[in-house]
Design a protein around this motif. Sequence first.
Motif: not given
Lengths: 275, 458
Positions: B455-458
């Motif tokens: 789950e990619q966070y920015d």
Amino acid sequence: MINIKKREELDIKIDKTVGKPFINDAKFSTRNVDVFYGEKQAIFDANIDIGKNQIIAMIGPSGCGKSTFLRCLNRMNDTIQDCHISGDIKLDDEDIYQRQQDPVLLRARVGMVFQKPNPFPKSIYDNVAYGAKLHGLAGSKIELDELVEKSLTRAGLFKEVKDSLHKPGTGLSGGQQQRLCIARTIAIDPEVILMDEPTSALDPIATAVIEELMISLSKKYTIAIVTHSMQQAARVSQRTAYFHLGYLVEVNDTNTVFTNPEHQLTENYITGRFG
Amino acid sequence: MTFGAILTALVALLFLGYYTGRKRSISLSDKSNQRLHSLPQHYGYLIAFWSSVPALLILLFWSVLESSVINAAIVAQLPAQLQQLSADELGLFINEIINLSHSSAPISDDVKRHAVLYYKELIEFSDWVKSIVVFVLAFVAMFVALAFVKPEMQARNLVENLIRWAMIACASIAVLTTIGIIFSVIFESIIFFKTVNVFDFLFGTHWSPQEAIREDQVGGSGSFGALPLFVGTLLISFVALVIAVPLGLMSAIYLSEYSSLRFRSFAKPVLEMLAGIPTVVYGFFAAITVAPFIRDLGESLGLSLSSESALAAGIVMGVMIIPFVSSLSDDVISAVPQAMRDGSYAMGATKSETIKQVIIPAALPGIVSGVLLAASRAIGETMIVVMAAGLSANLTFNPLEAVTTVTVQMVTLLTGDQEFDSAKTLAAFALGLGLFLTTLVLNIISLYVVRKYREQYD
């Protein structure tokens, strides 16, 4: 005590909050609240009531303690090491800092929207369903689907995302992300929503959408908003509180604060003499 | 001049080039009253590059080729019957010539004496020519480059390009080394698989690499079924990971989310020290403490166990690789933005709910790479297994039995007294190839898992 020195330099006394800090039928009422970060005092003796189903705006120059005060209301400051709070903060006449109060349950009643949109790195659906799952608000998948749809609709986002519910929430635009965060907050059906500069990272169009949303939400929820924009405070709020260097200087109806401020500091700020 | 002397002179030239380049650019700009395109030192860097690097490359190239050219020249002037010798014998002869040329003892054999004299002559000549060529090239390149210096020359951009090529060179050396190792292992394995069938090697269940050294000797038959080794490796690594992953992950979560800063600053280095203990010490610990303890424990439960077991080796190995899991996981968990935590807390989530549902998914890629690093350490570990798990190649999934691993067998294969082209030694390369492929497959699987669940966070 650098704060006091500055106050003396300005040579304007802040004895006690002027205007009308207290009202009947208060949702929140705070008395003699002092907040310390380690040795440094961030809030001095804040006394204020926050009315039910109203929007109250907190304005003031940077570092005046308005965000710190807001974070006291849902005990988010508990997560900061060496932050101490004294005084009474009552939600519906119950002290939220008393020993038997569970901060986790408090935060389910007092939701919060942050300055920078912070959707979880999950799908849009999971973002909204997150709190509902935590608190067991939906018994079945169908109920959860309904809750997600209802919350997204109330946040004015459903039409835009109804075909991409399972795409990541981080892929939305800034304004959409902020509305997703609002949808996520209202999904757990809180009584109060705290908003910490919710539009400062957004463009004017997205800001207008969020402001409309706040006004429509205030029919059901009590909203406290911290903002740097005096126009925003004037547009959305019924009452306005002015903070200055940790002191709550003046609280009154928004109209009165902006047209006829009682305190010299408030007048200086709203006329743009500093801030 | 010797190689070292030439190298030193080239370094001096490098500095000389820098100063002349710098100076010339300044004086040119003063003379023509024209502003330099770049800073003076950029012109200096350029001249320094041209005055030393091409010459250095020629020097390296020359030094690499020198010996084979000289050897060929010596062979060419040998008497005809010596030239008929096989390549191996010729190599021995030339080695002898080179050794003789370093000693001062008188040489009785006429042919050899002549060869030694000729060798010395050639070396001396080569040294001279080498020095002259290198310095002429260095100075010519330096003066040509100096002639190109003009105020409008884009020296800064050229230096930027040089740096880019230097980076490319560094990256390709690393990549080429890897490719070289892979190919050498593959080629040796191909030779091995000419004598042993691939399927017998991969799926054979009997490992007994002893071969008869003499034709008439009654020795081992040489049976190369590697399955027990791979199963042993995976069994021990699995035990190690079962120990290390929960312990490492939990301690990482504790250190990054719960502990006070003071405790963390003390505990993290101590935990990381586990990885710095030499493996032979762990092996010792496994063999004289853990393995007997497990045996005694088993006996008290009515099991008769040997004092060597996969379990003992796996447990100790697990302790050893805890820091690989915990340290990397701790770093990635700490790197998850505070805004994620705040968002979750503000929804009324508890700390553990936040960790489980927001932080771990966001930190998953880093955690998986930590586990992978730990797994490759466990798969490649040799010393602990030798000391605690034994050398007998049993095909078993029972961790209480003695097993052996691929790396341990590679060591025993290569430390024997067999010739280097026998099936026994070549088997080590085949095992190495198998091990390499195993870790490669593990890597690919985990990359896939990470891509699917991250789950990619920015």
